[in-house]
Design an enzyme around this catalytic site. Structure first.
Site, PDB file in Angstrom:
ATOM      1  N   ASP A  16      26.281  23.198 -30.592  1.00  0.00           N
ATOM      2  CA  ASP A  16      27.286  22.829 -31.587  1.00  0.00           C
ATOM      3  C   ASP A  16      28.378  23.904 -31.598  1.00  0.00           C
ATOM      4  O   ASP A  16      28.105  25.062 -31.879  1.00  0.00           O
ATOM      5  CB  ASP A  16      26.582  22.753 -32.956  1.00  0.00           C
ATOM      6  CG  ASP A  16      27.495  22.121 -34.002  1.00  0.00           C
ATOM      7  OD1 ASP A  16      28.602  21.696 -33.628  1.00  0.00           O
ATOM      8  OD2 ASP A  16      27.099  22.073 -35.173  1.00  0.00           O
ATOM      9  N   ASP A 113      32.725  18.078 -30.253  1.00  0.00           N
ATOM     10  CA  ASP A 113      32.316  19.488 -30.281  1.00  0.00           C
ATOM     11  C   ASP A 113      30.808  19.714 -30.328  1.00  0.00           C
ATOM     12  O   ASP A 113      30.361  20.786 -30.682  1.00  0.00           O
ATOM     13  CB  ASP A 113      32.983  20.197 -31.463  1.00  0.00           C
ATOM     14  CG  ASP A 113      32.537  19.617 -32.795  1.00  0.00           C
ATOM     15  OD1 ASP A 113      31.851  18.577 -32.787  1.00  0.00           O
ATOM     16  OD2 ASP A 113      32.870  20.196 -33.827  1.00  0.00           O
ATOM     17  N   GLU A 114      30.013  18.729 -29.986  1.00  0.00           N
ATOM     18  CA  GLU A 114      28.567  18.947 -29.971  1.00  0.00           C
ATOM     19  C   GLU A 114      27.910  18.026 -28.951  1.00  0.00           C
ATOM     20  O   GLU A 114      28.455  16.970 -28.622  1.00  0.00           O
ATOM     21  CB  GLU A 114      27.960  18.697 -31.353  1.00  0.00           C
ATOM     22  CG  GLU A 114      28.252  17.318 -31.855  1.00  0.00           C
ATOM     23  CD  GLU A 114      27.596  16.989 -33.189  1.00  0.00           C
ATOM     24  OE1 GLU A 114      26.477  17.463 -33.437  1.00  0.00           O
ATOM     25  OE2 GLU A 114      28.201  16.238 -33.949  1.00  0.00           O
TER      26      GLU A 114
END
Lengths: 400, 378
Positions: A16, A113-114
């Site tokens: 993450d 973003d993860e």
């Protein structure tokens, strides 16, 4: 030893990125590193809100995502406010994922973003903890993006673990840790439980993850439908969803082409070929439950000169007839009349049908409105029993 | 032709008629501005054959001498150069003199330009419109009406008639309707006329946009004359002609719902700001769509999800929510356009279902409405 290790089950990482938008900006301009930085909608206007804040802004000044910009500025007059640059974020995101794919091809990007990474088969690279450290250091040094990593036997626990220490945390969450670590937490902290679900759970006396883990299945099903059962499993640390590299945007485009048995100069024959190609493209789109707004045709002439031409329409399509109409339009517009040896149709930039929208039209909305009751019922059934409980009959034949 | 003219008046007139001059035209002489001097004053004309604008500068106005006509006559000058020259001349007075072969000298102070002019007889004649059957409407009201409707015209040429605004003159009332088939804007206004005839015409959206730019903000009346294929707007010193669109405008009155299942009353400004915030993330996404959900106690939730980027939710307290509960998705842009056009304080939004058009109206004013078609999510 290695075999023993694997028998214990899967090893999943959840990676993450910390304050992703802000981190991207700082990576681009390292002079911002020691400053409080936020990314916000139109900084010139009073009504902008904070979309992302770096840890200096968060920790030292108490600024959080969605805070109105004027309030953030009041808390920190020296705040650096940047306009969002989504193309930078997308570019950085794809570099992060490229890096992760080098560790294991079993990467499932979950958002910009993860992502989840299945490293069960990666024991040659080191222990899970060593791999996580390698990833964290690697991303920090090459891309200047800080990440938190959760290590766990499944996706749910990995996600919960990565949340525990930010920024730059690495947290191992084993199934046997669940009663001690997860159960005391408020149920709202659980991944998959939003505000609304939490409120609903509160009404039947469930306030912690532990209470959810021990709740009666029947009551949960009544309250939340099939989702209630799933949440209870998760609360017990059970989640057997695979890491699916194709879960995100899997099919960039879906196309078919065919080499003609002889060089064709008759439009009628070319249109017949297009009709067949449209049919097969449509079938594949339906099987994958995706739609597209852009049709591309490919024409290869007898001298091997090849052209592609595409056009984007306002509303997404999936039906063969629509694809054929659009392809025929392109052919009529761009075919120069020379003999053709190959024709192709592709639906570009396909996306999940669930993300598709159709802007209704004043002069034709009645047709859609007639089906309103049907859509409503289908949605209610899905909410209660899960996505696959109902589908339109015509689509049933499209199953794999 | 030989004149001495006040530079400011000339610059203003040139700026106005330039609105009709297009650098790309199939008729070369239309890249020019026609200047005609008579004993009454000087007339400037610009045209792209769809729109024609004529601006008149009288010899004197309010006791101030604006033009001295030493020799009457006429010439056509290249608009682009002429406009720039006039803007940059040094002195208050400009002298324009046309010599043989339309060679034109422009003087101001010690600056002198020699421009090759064109033969004014080659310039197309403006439509001759008999000034009967005049409708009168105050300038500021006309501008408001245009602002509240013209944004909703279609920008696509697939149905050319929808690129215009439908104007109906009937029983002393003007009804203006614009739609691109995804939203519709309607505005009514009383109109002063001795003309019992009704008219039903479609004016290109572009013409109305240009007209609005050259009108001032006074409440002096504008005279409107309608003919079979032209409309003329006339103010004291300005004539604005526009071609009308051919074809029948679709009958939209029956498409506007008369009943409703859910009625919401909200403060327009707060609602607009919430939609604007929700669309921050949606703007990057495919369709810029936001979702409205009615919750309990008059609370409305506005939300938007862009799978790659994130999501946003916001709750707004409405004045009231009546009727069935509702979940509906729509284009944030259309909603913002409509709210900006209504510029009321409290507005009422009436829904008849998630797949049906909904209406926005100011709470105590039925002279205008905005209609939006929702978006169906799969």
């Amino acid at each position: 030893m290695q075999k023993m290790y694997r028998k214990q089950g899967r090893i999943i990482l959840h990676v993450d990125c910390n304050s992703f938008f802000a981190s991207c900006e700082i990576a681009r301009d390292p002079s911002l590193k020691e400053k409080a930085v936020v990314v916000a909608g139109d900084p010139k206007e009073r009504k902008g809100i904070v979309l992302a804040a770096n840890y200096i802004a968060k920790r030292r000044f108490g600024i959080y995502t969605t805070m109105p910009l004027w309030e953030a500025k009041k808390k920190c007059p020296s705040l650096v406010v940047l306009k969002p640059d989504f193309s930078l974020y997308r570019e950085t995101s794809s570099k992060v994922f490229q890096f992760l794919r080098r560790i294991s091809p079993l990467l499932e990007p979950a958002s910009i973003d993860e992502g989840y990474l299945d490293i069960t088969e990666c024991d040659s690279l080191g222990s899970p903890l060593e791999i996580a450290e390698y990833i964290q250091q690697g991303l920090l040094q090459t891309l200047h993006i800080p990440v938190s990593i959760g290590i766990a036997p499944n996706k749910f626990l990995a996600k919960m673990a990565s949340e525990m220490k930010k920024p730059l945390g690495i947290t191992v969450l084993r199934k046997r840790d669940v009663p001690n670590i997860l159960w005391p937490l408020p149920v709202k902290e659980m991944h998959g439980v939003g505000d609304k679900t939490a409120k609903k759970l509160n009404t039947i006396g469930i306030f912690t993850i532990g209470e959810l883990a021990k709740a009666e299945e029947e009551r949960l099903q009544q309250l939340l439908g099939i989702n209630g059962i799933r949440l209870k499993e998760r609360a017990n640390g059970i989640d057997d969803r695979p890491v699916d590299p194709e879960a995100g945007e899997k099919w960039k485009s879906i196309g078919n082409s065919t080499t003609l048995p002889y060089n064709v100069t008759e439009e009628r024959i070319l249109l017949d070929v297009l009709r067949e190609l449209a049919q097969s493209v449509s079938e594949r789109m339906k099987r994958k439950r995706v739609v597209s707004s852009t049709v591309q045709i490919m024409i290869r002439y007898s001298n091997f000169q090849t052209i592609t031409r595409s056009k984007t329409w306002e509303n997404p399509f999936q039906e063969a007839e629509e694809i054929f109409q659009y392809a025929a339009y392109l052919l009529k517009k761009h075919w120069n009349g020379n003999p053709v040896r190959l024709l192709g149709i592709a639906a570009l930039d396909v996306f999940d049908k669930k993300a598709a929208m159709k802007q209704l039209d004043l002069f034709h909305y009645e047709e859609e409105a007639k089906r309103e009751a049907l859509w409503k019922t289908m949605e209610q059934l899905r909410q209660k029993f899960g996505e696959d409980i109902i589908r339109r009959g015509a689509n049933l034949f499209q199953q794999d | 032709m030989k004149i001495a003219i006040d530079r400011e008046s000339l610059a203003k007139s040139v700026q106005d008629v330039m609105k009709a001059v297009s650098p790309r035209t199939t008729i070369p002489i239309l890249t020019g501005i026609k200047i005609t001097a008579t004993s009454q004053g000087v007339t400037l004309t610009g045209s792209d054959s769809d729109i024609s604008i004529e601006s008149f500068i009288p010899v004197e106005e309010e006791g101030k001498l604006l033009v001295e006509v030493k020799e009457t006559g006429s010439v056509v000058l290249q608009a682009r150069f002429f406009a720039e020259i006039v803007k940059k001349l040094p002195q208050q007075t400009v002298e324009i003199e046309v010599g043989p072969n339309f060679l034109t000298v422009i003087r101001s102070g010690k600056a002198e330009f020699n421009l090759n002019g064109l033969d004014p007889d080659e310039y197309p004649r403006l439509p001759q419109i008999e000034e009967e059957n005049i409708f009168k409407i105050p300038t500021d009201l006309l501008k408001t009406i245009i602002r509240q409707t013209v944004f909703a015209v279609s920008t696509s040429e697939t149905r050319p008639i929808l690129t215009g605004v439908n104007w109906k003159f009937e029983n002393g009332e003007l009804t203006c309707t614009a739609t691109d088939s995804h939203r519709l804007a309607l505005r009514k206004a009383k109109i002063e006329t001795e003309n019992p005839q009704s008219h039903n015409v479609v004016i290109p959206g572009k013409s109305l946009n240009e007209l609005s730019k050259i009108l001032d903000d006074s409440n002096d009346p504008v005279d409107i004359v309608v003919t079979a294929n032209q409309i003329l707007f006339k103010t004291k010193h300005l004539l604005f002609f526009s071609r009308l669109l051919d074809g029948n405008y679709p009958e939209t009155a029956r498409l506007i719902p008369t009943d409703s299942k859910t009625d919401i009353i909200v403060n327009a400004k707060e609602f607009l700001q919430a939609i604007d915030r929700a669309s921050l993330l949606a703007r990057e996404g495919r369709n810029n769509v936001v979702k409205l959900t009615t919750l309990n106690d008059g609370i409305i939730e506005i939300s938007s999800v862009s799978p790659e980027i994130g999501k946003v939710t916001e709750e707004i307290q409405s004045e009231s929510v009546e009727g069935e509960e509702l979940k509906i998705s729509f284009s944030a842009k259309y909603m913002m356009d409509a709210l900006k056009a209504l510029d009321g304080t409290d507005i009422k939004i009436s829904f008849t279902g998630a797949m049906r058009p909904f209406l926005l109206r100011p709470l105590h004013n039925d002279s205008m409405l905005q209609l939006i078609l929702p978006v169906r999510t799969y």
